[in-house]
Design an enzyme around this catalytic site. Structure first.
Site, short mmCIF file in Angstrom:
data_model
loop_
_atom_site.label_atom_id
_atom_site.label_comp_id
_atom_site.label_asym_id
_atom_site.label_seq_id
_atom_site.Cartn_x
_atom_site.Cartn_y
_atom_site.Cartn_z
N HIS A 2 -7.70 9.24 -1.86
CA HIS A 2 -7.07 9.28 -0.53
C HIS A 2 -7.98 9.91 0.53
O HIS A 2 -8.12 9.38 1.63
CB HIS A 2 -5.74 10.03 -0.60
CG HIS A 2 -4.79 9.67 0.50
ND1 HIS A 2 -3.43 9.80 0.38
CD2 HIS A 2 -5.00 9.16 1.74
CE1 HIS A 2 -2.85 9.40 1.49
NE2 HIS A 2 -3.78 9.01 2.33
N ASP A 36 0.83 -1.20 0.00
CA ASP A 36 0.00 0.00 0.00
C ASP A 36 0.87 1.26 0.00
O ASP A 36 1.64 1.48 0.92
CB ASP A 36 -0.90 -0.02 1.25
CG ASP A 36 -1.82 1.19 1.33
OD1 ASP A 36 -2.90 1.16 0.72
OD2 ASP A 36 -1.44 2.18 1.99
N TYR A 83 2.65 9.95 -0.17
CA TYR A 83 3.76 9.40 0.62
C TYR A 83 5.11 9.75 -0.02
O TYR A 83 6.16 9.53 0.59
CB TYR A 83 3.66 7.87 0.74
CG TYR A 83 2.44 7.35 1.44
CD1 TYR A 83 1.55 8.19 2.13
CD2 TYR A 83 2.15 5.99 1.42
CE1 TYR A 83 0.42 7.69 2.75
CE2 TYR A 83 1.02 5.48 2.06
CZ TYR A 83 0.16 6.33 2.71
OH TYR A 83 -0.96 5.82 3.33
N LYS A 112 -2.95 5.85 -4.13
CA LYS A 112 -4.09 6.72 -3.80
C LYS A 112 -3.98 8.05 -4.53
O LYS A 112 -2.89 8.62 -4.68
CB LYS A 112 -4.15 6.95 -2.29
CG LYS A 112 -4.15 5.69 -1.47
CD LYS A 112 -4.18 6.01 0.02
CE LYS A 112 -3.96 4.76 0.86
NZ LYS A 112 -2.53 4.36 0.88
#
Length: 282
Positions: A109, A46, A51, A76
């Site tokens: 997200h 994931d 990120y 996401k």
């Protein structure tokens, strides 16, 4: 270690019931961590554009001896790309960053209702799935009212909804709503992150001693027995293996209730990120 169990989704596909999270996992150290997780037995990885590590995940996929088709890569959509055209382009851009031809799973997200574009974003995911860019589409941090709107707008129900869920914020009402819609709940920060003491909580520790397990294993098992897919993160190979070793025991109903009773409501959120208020790009 017992075989990693899978969960059936409403689109006919299946996912492992435990995934490996990569928030704050970056660079060469991140590649090593993801490769270690794959070696430990994780197949669902994931990540997220937010990120800032999609390239790292893609590098780990290329270096891994596990065939690409056996890995499930999930990312996401960031809030700044909720507009339909921007969303389509961002999905393509993320694939280029990863060096992949398709996502196995892709989520919005955050709903960002103040921006009012999450319905557009969901339509983009629906179409990107038709284009072959994504196999399974879902959302993250969506409340029931957000889910109602996108389902009504498109006629397509998300396969998963990844939400904050841990013993101090069990989010049970939303978990039950997801179930009623045939949506699999995924738990992010199931171990509470470093900013609270969920892993040293007296109740959790006592239950762990009872089953001769670690506190993290108890929390993961609690999620699984609620039919919640659990996304966990650890850089230690020993912890990565241990977090998968949760299929050889079952928590009693009383133990499940004790863990549920640790809920602190809104005060239990790890960073106070309420989906109706949180603006991820601030």
């Amino acid at each position: 270690m017992e075989k990693l169990q899978t969960m059936r989704l409403n689109d006919g596909t299946s996912l492992p019931s435990i995934g490996f999270g990569t928030v704050q996992v970056k660079g060469a150290q991140g590649v090593t961590s993801v490769l270690s997780a794959i070696e430990a037995g994780y197949r669902l990885i994931d990540t997220s554009t937010n990120y800032n590590n999609e390239g790292m995940v893609g590098e780990a996929v290329r270096r891994s001896s596990t065939p690409r088709e056996e890995l499930i890569i999930s990312s996401k959509l960031p809030g700044h790309s909720h507009g339909y055209d921007r969303a389509i382009l961002m999905i393509q851009e993320s694939l280029y960053r990863l060096g992949l031809d398709y996502f196995d799973k892709y989520l919005i997200h955050w709903p960002l209702p103040k921006q009012g574009q999450y319905e557009e974003a969901w339509q983009a995911l629906v179409d990107a799935q038709k284009f072959g860019l994504i196999k399974t589409i879902g959302v993250s941090n969506f409340l029931s009212e957000h889910l109602e709107k996108i389902i009504e707008k498109t006629g397509v129900t998300p396969a998963t909804n990844q939400i904050e869920r841990h013993p101090y914020f069990n989010n049970n009402e939303l978990v039950e709503y997801n179930k009623s819609r045939g949506i699999v709940t995924e738990a992010w920060s199931p171990l509470g992150r470093e900013i609270n003491d969920v892993l040293t909580n007296e109740t959790i520790v006592k239950i762990a001693e009872k089953y001769n397990k670690e506190p993290a294993q108890i929390i993961i098992r609690w999620n699984l027995q609620n039919d919640v897919l659990t996304v966990v993160k650890s850089s230690s190979y020993a912890h990565q293996k241990a977090n998968l070793d949760v299929f050889d025991f079952e928590l009693s109903e009383e133990d499940m209730k004790q863990i549920d009773a640790l809920d602190k409501g809104e005060a239990g959120r790890v960073e106070g990120q309420h989906p109706n208020e949180y603006e991820e790009f601030d």
